[in-house]
Scaffold this motif. Structure first.
Motif, PDB file in Angstrom:
ATOM      1  N   PHE A  26       0.840  -1.204   0.000  1.00  0.00           N
ATOM      2  CA  PHE A  26       0.000   0.000   0.000  1.00  0.00           C
ATOM      3  C   PHE A  26       0.869   1.245   0.000  1.00  0.00           C
ATOM      4  O   PHE A  26       0.616   2.195  -0.747  1.00  0.00           O
ATOM      5  CB  PHE A  26      -0.945  -0.014   1.209  1.00  0.00           C
ATOM      6  N   ARG A  27       1.933   1.239   0.840  1.00  0.00           N
ATOM      7  CA  ARG A  27       2.864   2.382   0.871  1.00  0.00           C
ATOM      8  C   ARG A  27       3.562   2.556  -0.472  1.00  0.00           C
ATOM      9  O   ARG A  27       3.937   3.673  -0.839  1.00  0.00           O
ATOM     10  CB  ARG A  27       3.899   2.197   1.975  1.00  0.00           C
ATOM     11  N   ALA A  28       3.746   1.455  -1.206  1.00  0.00           N
ATOM     12  CA  ALA A  28       4.393   1.518  -2.518  1.00  0.00           C
ATOM     13  C   ALA A  28       3.422   1.955  -3.614  1.00  0.00           C
ATOM     14  O   ALA A  28       3.783   2.006  -4.785  1.00  0.00           O
ATOM     15  CB  ALA A  28       5.000   0.162  -2.869  1.00  0.00           C
ATOM     16  N   GLY A  29       2.187   2.264  -3.229  1.00  0.00           N
ATOM     17  CA  GLY A  29       1.219   2.765  -4.205  1.00  0.00           C
ATOM     18  C   GLY A  29       0.424   1.679  -4.904  1.00  0.00           C
ATOM     19  O   GLY A  29      -0.306   1.965  -5.854  1.00  0.00           O
ATOM     20  N   LEU A  30       0.512   0.445  -4.452  1.00  0.00           N
ATOM     21  CA  LEU A  30      -0.231  -0.652  -5.068  1.00  0.00           C
ATOM     22  C   LEU A  30      -1.516  -0.887  -4.294  1.00  0.00           C
ATOM     23  O   LEU A  30      -1.508  -0.996  -3.074  1.00  0.00           O
ATOM     24  CB  LEU A  30       0.616  -1.918  -5.096  1.00  0.00           C
ATOM     25  N   ARG A  31      -2.622  -0.966  -5.024  1.00  0.00           N
ATOM     26  CA  ARG A  31      -3.932  -1.176  -4.403  1.00  0.00           C
ATOM     27  C   ARG A  31      -4.410  -2.580  -4.719  1.00  0.00           C
ATOM     28  O   ARG A  31      -4.146  -3.114  -5.789  1.00  0.00           O
ATOM     29  CB  ARG A  31      -4.936  -0.137  -4.896  1.00  0.00           C
ATOM     30  N   TYR A  32      -5.139  -3.173  -3.801  1.00  0.00           N
ATOM     31  CA  TYR A  32      -5.491  -4.583  -3.904  1.00  0.00           C
ATOM     32  C   TYR A  32      -6.817  -4.848  -3.218  1.00  0.00           C
ATOM     33  O   TYR A  32      -7.339  -4.017  -2.490  1.00  0.00           O
ATOM     34  CB  TYR A  32      -4.402  -5.438  -3.249  1.00  0.00           C
ATOM     35  N   ARG A  33      -7.327  -6.030  -3.459  1.00  0.00           N
ATOM     36  CA  ARG A  33      -8.494  -6.553  -2.750  1.00  0.00           C
ATOM     37  C   ARG A  33      -8.011  -7.732  -1.916  1.00  0.00           C
ATOM     38  O   ARG A  33      -7.056  -8.417  -2.285  1.00  0.00           O
ATOM     39  CB  ARG A  33      -9.576  -7.036  -3.716  1.00  0.00           C
ATOM     40  N   LEU A  34      -8.702  -7.985  -0.815  1.00  0.00           N
ATOM     41  CA  LEU A  34      -8.304  -9.056   0.090  1.00  0.00           C
ATOM     42  C   LEU A  34      -9.164 -10.299  -0.092  1.00  0.00           C
ATOM     43  O   LEU A  34     -10.371 -10.201  -0.289  1.00  0.00           O
ATOM     44  CB  LEU A  34      -8.429  -8.594   1.546  1.00  0.00           C
ATOM     45  N   HIS A  35      -8.536 -11.450   0.000  1.00  0.00           N
ATOM     46  CA  HIS A  35      -9.189 -12.751   0.144  1.00  0.00           C
ATOM     47  C   HIS A  35     -10.378 -12.946  -0.782  1.00  0.00           C
ATOM     48  O   HIS A  35     -11.512 -13.100  -0.336  1.00  0.00           O
ATOM     49  CB  HIS A  35      -9.622 -12.954   1.601  1.00  0.00           C
ATOM     50  N   ARG A  36     -10.103 -12.976  -2.073  1.00  0.00           N
ATOM     51  CA  ARG A  36     -11.165 -13.202  -3.057  1.00  0.00           C
ATOM     52  C   ARG A  36     -11.619 -14.649  -2.960  1.00  0.00           C
ATOM     53  O   ARG A  36     -10.995 -15.551  -3.518  1.00  0.00           O
ATOM     54  CB  ARG A  36     -10.661 -12.890  -4.459  1.00  0.00           C
ATOM     55  N   HIS A  37     -12.694 -14.896  -2.259  1.00  0.00           N
ATOM     56  CA  HIS A  37     -13.180 -16.249  -2.035  1.00  0.00           C
ATOM     57  C   HIS A  37     -13.790 -16.869  -3.286  1.00  0.00           C
ATOM     58  O   HIS A  37     -14.033 -18.079  -3.312  1.00  0.00           O
ATOM     59  CB  HIS A  37     -14.178 -16.261  -0.875  1.00  0.00           C
ATOM     60  N   ASP A  38     -14.020 -16.064  -4.322  1.00  0.00           N
ATOM     61  CA  ASP A  38     -14.541 -16.614  -5.571  1.00  0.00           C
ATOM     62  C   ASP A  38     -13.424 -17.134  -6.474  1.00  0.00           C
ATOM     63  O   ASP A  38     -13.694 -17.737  -7.509  1.00  0.00           O
ATOM     64  CB  ASP A  38     -15.374 -15.562  -6.312  1.00  0.00           C
ATOM     65  N   LEU A  39     -12.163 -16.935  -6.085  1.00  0.00           N
ATOM     66  CA  LEU A  39     -11.022 -17.446  -6.852  1.00  0.00           C
ATOM     67  C   LEU A  39     -10.460 -18.694  -6.173  1.00  0.00           C
ATOM     68  O   LEU A  39     -10.531 -18.817  -4.951  1.00  0.00           O
ATOM     69  CB  LEU A  39      -9.927 -16.378  -6.952  1.00  0.00           C
ATOM     70  N   PRO A  40      -9.867 -19.592  -6.948  1.00  0.00           N
ATOM     71  CA  PRO A  40      -9.267 -20.788  -6.350  1.00  0.00           C
ATOM     72  C   PRO A  40      -8.226 -20.418  -5.293  1.00  0.00           C
ATOM     73  O   PRO A  40      -7.382 -19.560  -5.512  1.00  0.00           O
ATOM     74  CB  PRO A  40      -8.603 -21.485  -7.537  1.00  0.00           C
ATOM     75  N   GLY A  41      -8.311 -21.057  -4.145  1.00  0.00           N
ATOM     76  CA  GLY A  41      -7.343 -20.836  -3.080  1.00  0.00           C
ATOM     77  C   GLY A  41      -7.544 -19.569  -2.273  1.00  0.00           C
ATOM     78  O   GLY A  41      -6.787 -19.302  -1.348  1.00  0.00           O
ATOM     79  N   SER A  42      -8.541 -18.765  -2.588  1.00  0.00           N
ATOM     80  CA  SER A  42      -8.788 -17.487  -1.911  1.00  0.00           C
ATOM     81  C   SER A  42      -7.488 -16.720  -1.683  1.00  0.00           C
ATOM     82  O   SER A  42      -6.997 -16.603  -0.560  1.00  0.00           O
ATOM     83  CB  SER A  42      -9.474 -17.701  -0.557  1.00  0.00           C
ATOM     84  N   PRO A  43      -6.892 -16.188  -2.743  1.00  0.00           N
ATOM     85  CA  PRO A  43      -5.603 -15.487  -2.601  1.00  0.00           C
ATOM     86  C   PRO A  43      -5.658 -14.405  -1.529  1.00  0.00           C
ATOM     87  O   PRO A  43      -6.688 -13.751  -1.337  1.00  0.00           O
ATOM     88  CB  PRO A  43      -5.384 -14.864  -3.980  1.00  0.00           C
ATOM     89  N   ASP A  44      -4.532 -14.218  -0.841  1.00  0.00           N
ATOM     90  CA  ASP A  44      -4.458 -13.209   0.204  1.00  0.00           C
ATOM     91  C   ASP A  44      -4.637 -11.808  -0.372  1.00  0.00           C
ATOM     92  O   ASP A  44      -5.285 -10.961   0.233  1.00  0.00           O
ATOM     93  CB  ASP A  44      -3.120 -13.310   0.944  1.00  0.00           C
ATOM     94  N   LEU A 123       8.679  -8.329  -4.742  1.00  0.00           N
ATOM     95  CA  LEU A 123       7.249  -8.510  -5.004  1.00  0.00           C
ATOM     96  C   LEU A 123       6.696  -7.357  -5.829  1.00  0.00           C
ATOM     97  O   LEU A 123       5.954  -7.575  -6.798  1.00  0.00           O
ATOM     98  CB  LEU A 123       6.486  -8.655  -3.687  1.00  0.00           C
ATOM     99  N   ALA A 124       7.042  -6.136  -5.484  1.00  0.00           N
ATOM    100  CA  ALA A 124       6.563  -4.974  -6.240  1.00  0.00           C
ATOM    101  C   ALA A 124       7.071  -5.022  -7.680  1.00  0.00           C
ATOM    102  O   ALA A 124       6.329  -4.698  -8.614  1.00  0.00           O
ATOM    103  CB  ALA A 124       6.994  -3.684  -5.558  1.00  0.00           C
ATOM    104  N   ALA A 125       8.316  -5.441  -7.870  1.00  0.00           N
ATOM    105  CA  ALA A 125       8.867  -5.565  -9.226  1.00  0.00           C
ATOM    106  C   ALA A 125       8.117  -6.632 -10.009  1.00  0.00           C
ATOM    107  O   ALA A 125       7.825  -6.459 -11.208  1.00  0.00           O
ATOM    108  CB  ALA A 125      10.355  -5.889  -9.165  1.00  0.00           C
ATOM    109  N   PHE A 126       7.790  -7.737  -9.360  1.00  0.00           N
ATOM    110  CA  PHE A 126       7.019  -8.788 -10.035  1.00  0.00           C
ATOM    111  C   PHE A 126       5.649  -8.265 -10.429  1.00  0.00           C
ATOM    112  O   PHE A 126       5.194  -8.467 -11.562  1.00  0.00           O
ATOM    113  CB  PHE A 126       6.849 -10.015  -9.121  1.00  0.00           C
ATOM    114  N   ILE A 127       4.985  -7.592  -9.525  1.00  0.00           N
ATOM    115  CA  ILE A 127       3.635  -7.099  -9.792  1.00  0.00           C
ATOM    116  C   ILE A 127       3.634  -6.159 -10.988  1.00  0.00           C
ATOM    117  O   ILE A 127       2.784  -6.262 -11.872  1.00  0.00           O
ATOM    118  CB  ILE A 127       3.056  -6.400  -8.538  1.00  0.00           C
TER     119      ILE A 127
END
Length: 136
Positions: A26-44, A123-127
């Motif tokens: 978040f501090r690096a400016g990346l926005r995300y959603r948490l725990h998408r239960h509709d996706l396989p494995g419910s990604p963090d 991780l930020a570079a990968f994203i």
């Protein structure tokens, strides 16, 4: 405390390593959603803009093989089955997500503990990059 009570006490969401990674992204400016239960494995974390899912895995539960990985001596049959199923499920989940067009990042607890700044940087570079998957 029984085994089932201990297993219920283990957190699957909002673990300390996961929260640390979330705050840094978040501090690096990346926005995300948490725990998408509709996706396989419910990604963090789910980062729609880059089509990336992130798993922050505990080394013990997902049997990373580092110094944080161990196997309990009591009831070894149960634990061997449990850990084997976890590892197989992780592989299948990553495969399903990649077939759906997502890029998959797995961040290990030990990397968060050992070199947090480098972990977040990678991780930020990968994203923001174009690699299909990464393990950090």
């Amino acid at each position: 405390m029984t085994r089932s009570q201990m297993m219920r006490a283990v957190r699957s969401e909002d673990t300390k390593p996961e929260v640390l990674v979330r705050r840094a992204l978040f501090r690096a400016g990346l926005r995300y959603r948490l725990h998408r239960h509709d996706l396989p494995g419910s990604p963090d974390l789910f980062i729609l803009r880059y089509n990336v899912v992130v798993f922050v895995n505990g080394c013990f539960w997902h049997q990373h093989g580092c110094k944080f990985t161990s196997r309990p001596k009591s009831n070894p049959e149960f634990w061997n089955d449990k850990f084997t199923n976890n590892v197989v499920r992780d592989v299948k989940t990553a495969w399903k997500l990649s077939l759906m067009g997502f890029r998959v990042a797995t961040v290990w607890e030990c990397s968060v503990k050992n070199d947090f700044a480098r972990t977040v940087e990678r991780l930020a570079a990968f994203i923001r990059g174009d690699e299909e998957s990464v393990e950090i």
